[in-house]
Design a protein around this motif. Structure first.
Motif, short mmCIF file in Angstrom:
data_model
loop_
_atom_site.label_atom_id
_atom_site.label_comp_id
_atom_site.label_asym_id
_atom_site.label_seq_id
_atom_site.Cartn_x
_atom_site.Cartn_y
_atom_site.Cartn_z
N SER A 91 0.91 -1.35 -0.04
CA SER A 91 -0.03 -0.06 -0.07
C SER A 91 0.94 1.25 -0.19
O SER A 91 0.48 2.32 -0.13
CB SER A 91 -0.99 -0.07 1.13
N PHE A 92 2.21 1.18 0.25
CA PHE A 92 3.03 2.23 0.32
C PHE A 92 3.58 2.55 -0.94
O PHE A 92 4.00 1.67 -2.10
CB PHE A 92 4.24 1.91 1.28
N ALA A 93 3.84 3.75 -1.49
CA ALA A 93 4.33 4.27 -2.62
C ALA A 93 5.86 3.47 -2.83
O ALA A 93 6.19 2.82 -3.77
CB ALA A 93 4.62 5.80 -2.70
N SER A 94 6.78 3.49 -1.78
CA SER A 94 8.00 2.93 -1.98
C SER A 94 7.84 1.49 -1.11
O SER A 94 7.11 1.33 0.03
CB SER A 94 9.24 3.69 -1.32
N PRO A 95 8.78 0.50 -1.49
CA PRO A 95 8.62 -0.84 -0.59
C PRO A 95 8.76 -0.77 0.78
O PRO A 95 9.75 -0.10 1.10
CB PRO A 95 9.71 -1.53 -1.40
N LEU A 96 7.75 -1.17 1.61
CA LEU A 96 8.05 -1.32 2.90
C LEU A 96 7.99 -2.80 3.36
O LEU A 96 6.99 -3.53 3.32
CB LEU A 96 6.75 -0.66 3.72
N TRP A 97 9.32 -3.42 3.72
CA TRP A 97 9.45 -4.85 3.81
C TRP A 97 9.56 -4.95 5.63
O TRP A 97 10.07 -4.05 6.12
CB TRP A 97 10.81 -4.99 3.59
N LEU A 98 8.70 -5.93 5.89
CA LEU A 98 8.65 -6.21 7.21
C LEU A 98 9.05 -7.67 7.64
O LEU A 98 8.87 -8.38 6.60
CB LEU A 98 7.05 -5.93 7.85
N SER A 99 9.10 -8.15 8.89
CA SER A 99 9.09 -9.40 9.07
C SER A 99 8.10 -9.74 10.46
O SER A 99 8.11 -8.97 11.39
CB SER A 99 10.72 -9.63 9.52
N ILE A 100 7.48 -10.87 10.27
CA ILE A 100 6.55 -11.35 11.33
C ILE A 100 7.28 -12.54 12.06
O ILE A 100 7.43 -13.49 11.37
CB ILE A 100 5.22 -11.96 10.63
#
Length: 384
Positions: A91-100
């Protein structure tokens, strides 16, 4: 959820420090109830989880069941950390990488394979056999499904149904699991060949099957209800023409809105058996009208990053993976290191298709190998 820069962090992601140690009330406690409700109702899942961790008042004002789900792309790689699952918030214009974090699971190297709203399905070793695990990683809760043999985990395709139900499909049979059942129910598949890229939409399964010869593939579309796994129907209309013959190694992905199927494959330059592909083609089938339309073609400069050589075939020997859902399609390949190609359906277009292509750069982790993925609606709407 945590930033990818700290993948092995194992602390509780939802601490709730008490506000009783403060002598004065927080500003939120001074708000009128209507104003507080209006503010809380506008929060998406990520800021809502951060707010819950701030103090007990906000934790009580934001019960988990009231939080909206967050649609993510979950990636899996055979050499990725066994304690986390890598996700992308598109949903962000630039990549937003997360870890669960998955460190709450007491199993070595769990491998996520599918999801339903709020729930992940993972393969794990549960000696003396292999089992599917259903878990809510945000709530840190899990349940072990009845064990399965290793052959099912090696050759079966897993589909996750809402509420923790699951299907495992192989070439000859299907296993179905309903929450609360002590065992899996086995059904003959009654398909002409191994199902390719089966998808689950509105209680029905759709899949492609090759009914051709060893020398030439001939793909057809089949469907059946989840309640009748042996009752497959071939979907075909005279006006579809050669829609299945123009694509090489097609795959199915759910379209936006739940009423459209996307079929993605290499566009053949001719009908010859060994014809090279010129690009990737995306077709859409409207389940209401049962009509196909072209939705997109991968730009030539983007396709060259996957094909690698003149006349190469995306999805063929270059090991390109295609995955996604809800109108977004991602492509990963050995030649496109550290990035994914993405196509997003134009949700305002009702007929004739349309969408935008772009690169998603900065994929964390390993640059060797090929990522695979699936859509995951993270949230608290369901528990194992």
């Amino acid at each position: 959820m945590e930033p990818e820069s700290d993948p092995d962090r194992k602390e509780d992601p939802d601490p709730a420090p008490s506000s009783s140690s403060s002598s004065s009330p927080s500003p939120f406690e001074l708000l009128p109830p209507d104003a507080l409700h209006e503010i809380m109702g506008r929060l998406t899942l990520r800021p809502a989880l951060a707010a819950r961790a701030a103090c007990r008042f906000l934790r009580e004002a934001l019960p988990p069941e009231s939080l909206p789900p967050l649609r993510l792309l979950a990636l899996r790689h055979p050499r990725h950390s066994p304690y986390t699952i890598l996700v992308l918030d598109p949903s962000f214009a630039s990549p937003l990488w997360l870890s669960i974090p998955l460190s709450f699971l007491p199993f070595p190297s769990p491998s996520p394979v599918a999801s339903s709203p709020s729930l992940l399905l993972l393969w794990a070793d549960t000696p003396p056999s292999r089992s599917l695990i259903v878990c809510n990683p945000l709530a840190r809760a899990y349940r072990v499904l009845p064990p399965l043999g290793s052959a099912w985990s090696r050759h079966g395709t897993v589909l996750a149904a809402p509420g923790g139900a699951a299907l495992v499909l192989t070439e000859l049979a299907a296993l179905s699991y309903t929450p609360g059942s002590p065992h899996w129910l086995k059904s003959p598949l009654n398909l002409p060949s191994k199902p390719r890229s089966p998808i689950l939409m509105s209680g029905s399964i759709f899949t492609l099957c090759d009914i051709g010869s060893p020398w030439r593939s001939q793909w057809k579309l089949f469907s059946c209800s989840m309640n009748c796994l042996g009752g497959w129907t071939q979907l075909e209309r005279h006006d579809w023409g050669d829609v299945f013959d123009i694509l090489k190694r097609p795959r199915l992905i759910p379209g936006a809105g739940g009423n459209r199927i996307l079929m993605i494959g290499g566009l053949r330059s001719s009908f010859a058996v060994d014809a090279p592909c010129s690009t990737v083609l995306i077709l859409g089938l409207d389940l209401g009208t049962m009509e196909w339309d072209e939705f997109g073609r991968m730009p030539p400069e983007m396709y060259r990053c996957f094909a690698g050589v003149a006349g190469g075939s995306a999805g063929g020997n270059n090991k390109v993976k295609v995955f996604g859902g809800d109108g977004r399609v991602w492509f990963s390949g050995k030649r496109a290191r550290g990035k994914l190609a993405m196509w997003e359906e134009d949700r305002e277009v009702r007929k004739g298709g349309g969408g935008a292509w772009k690169w998603v750069d900065g994929v964390p982790g390993y640059t060797e190998g090929v990522y695979r993925g699936f859509v995951f609606d993270a949230g608290f709407t369901a528990m194992p």
